[in-house]
Design a protein around this motif. Sequence first.
Motif, PDB file in Angstrom:
ATOM      1  N   LEU A 215      37.396 135.877 111.726  1.00 55.59           N
ATOM      2  CA  LEU A 215      36.004 136.202 112.021  1.00 55.59           C
ATOM      3  C   LEU A 215      35.112 135.961 110.807  1.00 55.59           C
ATOM      4  O   LEU A 215      33.986 135.463 110.941  1.00 55.59           O
ATOM      5  CB  LEU A 215      35.896 137.659 112.476  1.00 55.59           C
ATOM      6  N   THR A 216      35.611 136.312 109.636  1.00 55.79           N
ATOM      7  CA  THR A 216      34.850 136.071 108.403  1.00 55.79           C
ATOM      8  C   THR A 216      34.629 134.577 108.198  1.00 55.79           C
ATOM      9  O   THR A 216      33.542 134.145 107.781  1.00 55.79           O
ATOM     10  CB  THR A 216      35.590 136.672 107.199  1.00 55.79           C
ATOM     11  N   ALA A 217      35.643 133.772 108.514  1.00 57.50           N
ATOM     12  CA  ALA A 217      35.516 132.318 108.362  1.00 57.50           C
ATOM     13  C   ALA A 217      34.485 131.751 109.335  1.00 57.50           C
ATOM     14  O   ALA A 217      33.744 130.811 108.998  1.00 57.50           O
ATOM     15  CB  ALA A 217      36.868 131.658 108.591  1.00 57.50           C
ATOM     16  N   ILE A 218      34.417 132.310 110.546  1.00 56.36           N
ATOM     17  CA  ILE A 218      33.400 131.858 111.509  1.00 56.36           C
ATOM     18  C   ILE A 218      32.018 132.245 110.998  1.00 56.36           C
ATOM     19  O   ILE A 218      31.083 131.446 111.016  1.00 56.36           O
ATOM     20  CB  ILE A 218      33.673 132.468 112.897  1.00 56.36           C
ATOM     21  N   GLY A 219      31.870 133.495 110.557  1.00 55.76           N
ATOM     22  CA  GLY A 219      30.698 133.909 109.794  1.00 55.76           C
ATOM     23  C   GLY A 219      29.426 134.212 110.553  1.00 55.76           C
ATOM     24  O   GLY A 219      28.431 134.621 109.940  1.00 55.76           O
ATOM     25  N   ASP A 221      26.810 136.263 113.156  1.00 51.37           N
ATOM     26  CA  ASP A 221      26.579 137.688 113.390  1.00 51.37           C
ATOM     27  C   ASP A 221      27.481 138.204 114.503  1.00 51.37           C
ATOM     28  O   ASP A 221      27.995 139.329 114.427  1.00 51.37           O
ATOM     29  CB  ASP A 221      25.113 137.939 113.760  1.00 51.37           C
ATOM     30  N   GLU A 222      27.660 137.368 115.538  1.00 49.96           N
ATOM     31  CA  GLU A 222      28.510 137.768 116.664  1.00 49.96           C
ATOM     32  C   GLU A 222      29.948 137.957 116.213  1.00 49.96           C
ATOM     33  O   GLU A 222      30.621 138.904 116.641  1.00 49.96           O
ATOM     34  CB  GLU A 222      28.453 136.718 117.782  1.00 49.96           C
ATOM     35  N   ALA A 223      30.411 137.073 115.339  1.00 53.84           N
ATOM     36  CA  ALA A 223      31.777 137.170 114.844  1.00 53.84           C
ATOM     37  C   ALA A 223      31.955 138.393 113.965  1.00 53.84           C
ATOM     38  O   ALA A 223      32.910 139.168 114.133  1.00 53.84           O
ATOM     39  CB  ALA A 223      32.153 135.905 114.077  1.00 53.84           C
ATOM     40  N   LEU A 224      31.035 138.596 113.039  1.00 53.95           N
ATOM     41  CA  LEU A 224      31.164 139.718 112.108  1.00 53.95           C
ATOM     42  C   LEU A 224      31.071 141.060 112.823  1.00 53.95           C
ATOM     43  O   LEU A 224      31.670 142.053 112.387  1.00 53.95           O
ATOM     44  CB  LEU A 224      30.097 139.614 111.026  1.00 53.95           C
ATOM     45  N   ALA A 225      30.366 141.114 113.943  1.00 53.91           N
ATOM     46  CA  ALA A 225      30.239 142.361 114.711  1.00 53.91           C
ATOM     47  C   ALA A 225      31.552 142.745 115.380  1.00 53.91           C
ATOM     48  O   ALA A 225      31.724 143.894 115.794  1.00 53.91           O
ATOM     49  CB  ALA A 225      29.140 142.209 115.760  1.00 53.91           C
ATOM     50  N   LEU A 226      32.473 141.803 115.476  1.00 49.89           N
ATOM     51  CA  LEU A 226      33.769 142.068 116.126  1.00 49.89           C
ATOM     52  C   LEU A 226      34.861 142.475 115.136  1.00 49.89           C
ATOM     53  O   LEU A 226      35.987 142.770 115.548  1.00 49.89           O
ATOM     54  CB  LEU A 226      34.229 140.819 116.895  1.00 49.89           C
ATOM     55  N   LYS A 227      34.519 142.504 113.852  1.00 49.40           N
ATOM     56  CA  LYS A 227      35.545 142.848 112.865  1.00 49.40           C
ATOM     57  C   LYS A 227      36.081 144.268 113.098  1.00 49.40           C
ATOM     58  O   LYS A 227      35.347 145.177 113.489  1.00 49.40           O
ATOM     59  CB  LYS A 227      34.978 142.729 111.445  1.00 49.40           C
ATOM     60  N   SER A 228      37.380 144.412 112.865  1.00 47.34           N
ATOM     61  CA  SER A 228      38.087 145.695 112.951  1.00 47.34           C
ATOM     62  C   SER A 228      38.122 146.277 114.362  1.00 47.34           C
ATOM     63  O   SER A 228      38.310 147.483 114.539  1.00 47.34           O
ATOM     64  CB  SER A 228      37.484 146.718 111.980  1.00 47.34           C
ATOM     65  N   LYS A 229      37.975 145.413 115.358  1.00 51.59           N
ATOM     66  CA  LYS A 229      38.030 145.877 116.749  1.00 51.59           C
ATOM     67  C   LYS A 229      39.255 145.359 117.499  1.00 51.59           C
ATOM     68  O   LYS A 229      39.655 145.935 118.508  1.00 51.59           O
ATOM     69  CB  LYS A 229      36.766 145.455 117.502  1.00 51.59           C
ATOM     70  N   ALA A 230      39.858 144.289 117.000  1.00 50.19           N
ATOM     71  CA  ALA A 230      40.936 143.649 117.749  1.00 50.19           C
ATOM     72  C   ALA A 230      42.199 144.499 117.797  1.00 50.19           C
ATOM     73  O   ALA A 230      42.884 144.560 118.830  1.00 50.19           O
ATOM     74  CB  ALA A 230      41.259 142.280 117.133  1.00 50.19           C
ATOM     75  N   ALA A 328      37.607 135.552 122.462  1.00 54.61           N
ATOM     76  CA  ALA A 328      37.896 134.229 123.038  1.00 54.61           C
ATOM     77  C   ALA A 328      36.633 133.364 123.059  1.00 54.61           C
ATOM     78  O   ALA A 328      36.694 132.151 122.785  1.00 54.61           O
ATOM     79  CB  ALA A 328      38.464 134.393 124.448  1.00 54.61           C
ATOM     80  N   ALA A 329      35.505 133.980 123.361  1.00 53.22           N
ATOM     81  CA  ALA A 329      34.259 133.227 123.487  1.00 53.22           C
ATOM     82  C   ALA A 329      33.817 132.592 122.174  1.00 53.22           C
ATOM     83  O   ALA A 329      33.177 131.531 122.184  1.00 53.22           O
ATOM     84  CB  ALA A 329      33.157 134.134 124.030  1.00 53.22           C
ATOM     85  N   ILE A 330      34.148 133.246 121.040  1.00 54.12           N
ATOM     86  CA  ILE A 330      33.733 132.673 119.752  1.00 54.12           C
ATOM     87  C   ILE A 330      34.852 131.865 119.085  1.00 54.12           C
ATOM     88  O   ILE A 330      34.715 131.430 117.946  1.00 54.12           O
ATOM     89  CB  ILE A 330      33.217 133.751 118.786  1.00 54.12           C
ATOM     90  N   GLY A 331      35.971 131.687 119.805  1.00 51.93           N
ATOM     91  CA  GLY A 331      36.995 130.764 119.328  1.00 51.93           C
ATOM     92  C   GLY A 331      38.178 131.366 118.604  1.00 51.93           C
ATOM     93  O   GLY A 331      38.942 130.640 117.957  1.00 51.93           O
ATOM     94  N   VAL A 332      38.379 132.691 118.700  1.00 45.93           N
ATOM     95  CA  VAL A 332      39.571 133.301 118.110  1.00 45.93           C
ATOM     96  C   VAL A 332      40.706 133.226 119.119  1.00 45.93           C
ATOM     97  O   VAL A 332      40.623 133.805 120.206  1.00 45.93           O
ATOM     98  CB  VAL A 332      39.318 134.766 117.699  1.00 45.93           C
ATOM     99  N   ASP A 333      41.744 132.502 118.777  1.00 42.62           N
ATOM    100  CA  ASP A 333      42.892 132.282 119.658  1.00 42.62           C
ATOM    101  C   ASP A 333      43.917 133.391 119.425  1.00 42.62           C
ATOM    102  O   ASP A 333      44.697 133.337 118.479  1.00 42.62           O
ATOM    103  CB  ASP A 333      43.505 130.910 119.368  1.00 42.62           C
ATOM    104  N   LEU A 334      43.919 134.402 120.302  1.00 39.16           N
ATOM    105  CA  LEU A 334      44.807 135.542 120.102  1.00 39.16           C
ATOM    106  C   LEU A 334      46.274 135.176 120.296  1.00 39.16           C
ATOM    107  O   LEU A 334      47.151 135.804 119.700  1.00 39.16           O
ATOM    108  CB  LEU A 334      44.412 136.686 121.035  1.00 39.16           C
TER     109      LEU A 334
END
Length: 372
Positions: A215-219, A221-230, A328-334
Motif C-alpha cells: 500500500l505504501t508503494a502504491i502511495g 490516499d485510497e491505498a494509505l487509508a487501507l493500511k493496517s486493515k488487512a 483488490a480494486a487498487i491492485g493488491v493481490d491477496l
Amino acid sequence: MSTPTQDLSAAGVSIWLDDLSRQRITTGNLQELIDSHDVVGVTTNPSIFQAAISAGIGYEEAIAAQASAGASTDDTIFALTTTDVRDACDIFRPIYDATAGVDGRVSIEVSPDLAHDTAATIAEAKKLFATVDRANVLIKIPATQAGLPAITEVIAAGISVNVTLIFSLERYAEVIDAYLAGLERAHGGDFDLSSIHSVASFFVSRVDTEVDKRLTAIGTDEALALKSKAGLANARLAYELFEQKFGEKRAQDLVALGANVQRPLWASTGVKDPALPDTLYVTELVAPGTVNTMPEKTLAATRDHGVITGDTITGNYADAHAVFDDLAAIGVDLVDVTQLLEDEGVEKFIASWHDLQGTVTAALTGAPESQR
C-alpha cells in the motif's frame, strides 16, 4: 474488579503464551503467568526454541549429558525440546483435566525441514507424540500443500494437531477439510472422537506487514487509508468461514458422534508497527471459541491496559469483505500476498532451525572433556 485477561477469557478467548523455555518452567514463571495472566496453554515453534536454547540458561547440564552419551545434534535438539514440552504439559495438566481437553495444551512442531515432505512429517509427528507421552500435547504441522494430507493422517491416528502457518482463506478451507477427513477416518478406526482436538493457527500481523508495504508503494490516499486493515479483515473472514464450515452437515454429523470443532487460533499477534495500539490483534479479535497465542510483551500489555468490549468479530463481516474488495480494486493481490507469507514463514522457521542446529553443535563440541 476483573482484569482485562479475565474479561478476555470470559468472552470465550483462550489465552495461550507464545513462548517456552526451561527457565520459565524451573523458575515458576510459567505457573505465575497461569495464576496472574489467565494463561491456559503454550505454543512453541523453531524460532522460540532457537532463542531459548541459544540463551543457554538451564540447558547446560542436559547438553553436557547428551555430549557424554555421544548424541547427535538433531537427537539433542529432539531431547531438549520434548523434555521442555513434557514438563510444561505436566504444569498445564490440571487445566486440561478441568476443561475436558480443550485447554491446558502445549504445542511442539515437526522439524521445518520436513514442511514439504508428507511422509516424513507424519513419521515425526507420531514420534513427537510418543516421546512427549502426554495427552495434552498438540503436534504442530504447517499448512503447506504437503502438510494437508499429513494433518489428515495424524488426526486419523488419534493425535491432536495444531495446524500452523495459515495465511489465506482458501488454504484455511483446505485445512478444515483435512481435519474433517481425519476425523472420519478416526471414527472408522474406532477412536474416541471426543479425545481428538485441533486448532487452526491463522497468522495476523504478518499479513498487515506485507500488505502495508504494498500500500505504501502504491502511495495514493485510497491505498494509505487501507493500511493496517488487512490482517484483522483476513482473520475475521476466517472466523466467518469457520462458522460456515462447521455449520455444514459433514461437520455436524461428526460433532453428533462426539467430535470437537477445530478452533481458530490467532497467531502472530504481536504488533509490528509501533504506530498501532499494542493490543490491537487481541482486543479486535474477540469471539467465542477462539484462542489467542501471545508473545509475553503482548500478554503483559493486554493484562495492563487491554479494553475488552465483547465480540469484535462477528458483527464486522461486512466491513471485512469491503476491505478485501477495496484492496483488490487498487491492485493488491491477496493470493500473491498469502502465498509469499507461507513461503517466507517456512523459510524463516528453517533458518531458525538451522541456527539452532549450529548453536547445539557448538555446545556439544564445547562441553568439557570430563562431561563428554
